[in-house]
Write a protein that holds these residues in place. Structure first.
Motif, PDB file in Angstrom:
ATOM      1  N   VAL A  64     -18.308  -7.700  45.449  1.00  0.00           N
ATOM      2  CA  VAL A  64     -18.095  -6.161  45.356  1.00  0.00           C
ATOM      3  C   VAL A  64     -17.259  -5.950  44.041  1.00  0.00           C
ATOM      4  CG1 VAL A  64     -17.061  -4.127  46.410  1.00  0.00           C
ATOM      5  CG2 VAL A  64     -17.796  -5.997  47.805  1.00  0.00           C
ATOM      6  N   GLU A  65     -18.034  -4.736  43.246  1.00  0.00           N
ATOM      7  CA  GLU A  65     -17.464  -4.603  41.842  1.00  0.00           C
ATOM      8  C   GLU A  65     -16.601  -3.340  41.883  1.00  0.00           C
ATOM      9  OE1 GLU A  65     -21.507  -6.107  41.131  1.00  0.00           O
ATOM     10  OE2 GLU A  65     -20.666  -4.591  42.357  1.00  0.00           O
ATOM     11  N   SER A  66     -15.649  -3.044  41.378  1.00  0.00           N
ATOM     12  CA  SER A  66     -14.809  -1.634  41.041  1.00  0.00           C
ATOM     13  C   SER A  66     -14.335  -1.867  39.685  1.00  0.00           C
ATOM     14  CB  SER A  66     -13.882  -1.739  42.091  1.00  0.00           C
ATOM     15  OG  SER A  66     -12.787  -2.702  41.709  1.00  0.00           O
ATOM     16  N   GLY A  67     -14.080  -0.531  39.313  1.00  0.00           N
ATOM     17  CA  GLY A  67     -13.371  -0.248  37.787  1.00  0.00           C
ATOM     18  C   GLY A  67     -14.205   0.347  37.056  1.00  0.00           C
ATOM     19  N   GLY A  68     -15.317   0.851  37.185  1.00  0.00           N
ATOM     20  CA  GLY A  68     -16.094   1.314  36.279  1.00  0.00           C
ATOM     21  C   GLY A  68     -15.629   2.752  35.842  1.00  0.00           C
ATOM     22  N   GLY A  69     -16.239   3.400  34.753  1.00  0.00           N
ATOM     23  CA  GLY A  69     -15.721   4.669  34.666  1.00  0.00           C
ATOM     24  C   GLY A  69     -16.480   5.261  33.194  1.00  0.00           C
ATOM     25  N   LEU A  70     -15.821   6.515  32.885  1.00  0.00           N
ATOM     26  CA  LEU A  70     -16.092   7.099  31.839  1.00  0.00           C
ATOM     27  C   LEU A  70     -14.848   6.872  30.665  1.00  0.00           C
ATOM     28  CD1 LEU A  70     -17.833   8.870  29.763  1.00  0.00           C
ATOM     29  CD2 LEU A  70     -16.833  10.919  30.806  1.00  0.00           C
ATOM     30  N   SER A  91     -10.286   1.341  26.664  1.00  0.00           N
ATOM     31  CA  SER A  91     -10.438   0.050  27.566  1.00  0.00           C
ATOM     32  C   SER A  91     -10.840   0.413  28.774  1.00  0.00           C
ATOM     33  CB  SER A  91      -9.109  -0.590  27.274  1.00  0.00           C
ATOM     34  OG  SER A  91      -8.898  -0.930  25.969  1.00  0.00           O
ATOM     35  N   LEU A  92     -11.225  -0.658  29.539  1.00  0.00           N
ATOM     36  CA  LEU A  92     -11.471  -0.638  31.106  1.00  0.00           C
ATOM     37  C   LEU A  92     -11.384  -1.874  31.637  1.00  0.00           C
ATOM     38  CD1 LEU A  92     -14.665   1.682  31.717  1.00  0.00           C
ATOM     39  CD2 LEU A  92     -12.421   2.281  32.495  1.00  0.00           C
ATOM     40  N   ARG A  93     -11.148  -2.107  32.979  1.00  0.00           N
ATOM     41  CA  ARG A  93     -11.003  -3.408  33.281  1.00  0.00           C
ATOM     42  C   ARG A  93     -11.778  -3.358  34.571  1.00  0.00           C
ATOM     43  NH1 ARG A  93      -6.157  -7.090  36.272  1.00  0.00           N
ATOM     44  NH2 ARG A  93      -6.319  -5.525  37.799  1.00  0.00           N
ATOM     45  N   LEU A  94     -12.900  -4.121  34.708  1.00  0.00           N
ATOM     46  CA  LEU A  94     -13.581  -4.418  36.041  1.00  0.00           C
ATOM     47  C   LEU A  94     -13.125  -5.416  36.952  1.00  0.00           C
ATOM     48  CD1 LEU A  94     -17.079  -4.074  34.276  1.00  0.00           C
ATOM     49  CD2 LEU A  94     -15.723  -2.330  35.056  1.00  0.00           C
ATOM     50  N   TYR A 129     -11.894 -10.598  37.186  1.00  0.00           N
ATOM     51  CA  TYR A 129     -11.646  -9.271  36.153  1.00  0.00           C
ATOM     52  C   TYR A 129     -12.681  -9.704  34.950  1.00  0.00           C
ATOM     53  CZ  TYR A 129      -7.827  -9.158  39.425  1.00  0.00           C
ATOM     54  OH  TYR A 129      -7.017  -9.034  40.725  1.00  0.00           O
ATOM     55  N   LEU A 130     -12.955  -8.396  34.267  1.00  0.00           N
ATOM     56  CA  LEU A 130     -13.636  -8.430  33.029  1.00  0.00           C
ATOM     57  C   LEU A 130     -12.683  -7.319  32.278  1.00  0.00           C
ATOM     58  CD1 LEU A 130     -15.641  -9.350  31.085  1.00  0.00           C
ATOM     59  CD2 LEU A 130     -16.947  -7.200  31.837  1.00  0.00           C
ATOM     60  N   GLN A 131     -11.710  -7.837  31.437  1.00  0.00           N
ATOM     61  CA  GLN A 131     -10.975  -6.654  30.522  1.00  0.00           C
ATOM     62  C   GLN A 131     -11.955  -6.457  29.309  1.00  0.00           C
ATOM     63  OE1 GLN A 131      -7.988  -5.144  30.993  1.00  0.00           O
ATOM     64  NE2 GLN A 131      -8.480  -3.988  29.241  1.00  0.00           N
ATOM     65  N   MET A 132     -12.263  -4.939  29.286  1.00  0.00           N
ATOM     66  CA  MET A 132     -12.996  -4.660  28.213  1.00  0.00           C
ATOM     67  C   MET A 132     -12.249  -3.744  27.348  1.00  0.00           C
ATOM     68  SD  MET A 132     -16.662  -3.955  30.348  1.00  0.00           S
ATOM     69  CE  MET A 132     -15.936  -2.544  31.053  1.00  0.00           C
TER      70      MET A 132
END
Length: 122
Positions: free
Chosen positions: A5-11, A17-20, A77-80
């Motif tokens: 189950v993924e979470s953390g997306g957005g605009l 930066s975003l963290r998934l 986690y995926l820190q972008m």
């Protein structure tokens, strides 16, 4: 066995930066992230070998994205960072008992999440 189950997306604006997060029920040989933009093929982003924490990245995200895991939470986690408009896509978590996703290839035992959308505006 359930899907991740993924979470953390957005605009986010370019350069931001975003963290998934990817929550899994158990630990796996490998957990990774793929992405798919509208009209394009799904592509490998990053993966981690669970047992030792070794990480693998697509050339397009090296130096900007970081994949990590929390053993206690069975979460990856995926820190972008330094996001670009071309990073816009649906990001999909994959759990893999075989480990083939570590080199970007899939197999029939890979389980896929529903995905979370990331939109980077210019």
């Amino acid at each position: 066995q359930v899907q991740p189950v993924e979470s953390g997306g957005g605009l986010v604006q370019a350069g931001g930066s975003l963290r998934l997060s990817c929550a899994t029920s158990v630990s796996w040989t490998a957990v990774g992230w793929f992405r798919q933009a509208p009209g394009k093929e799904r592509e490998f982003v990053a993966a981690i070998r669970w047992s030792v924490g070794r990480t693998y990245y697509a050339d397009s995200v090296k130096g900007r994205f970081t994949i990590s895991r929390d053993n206690a939470k069975n979460t990856v986690y995926l820190q972008m960072n330094s996001l670009k408009p071309e990073d816009t896509a649906g990001y999909i978590c994959a759990t893999d008992p075989r480990g083939t996703i570590l080199d970007g290839t899939t197999n029939p035992d890979v389980r896929w999440g529903q995905g979370t959308e990331v939109t980077v505006s210019s």
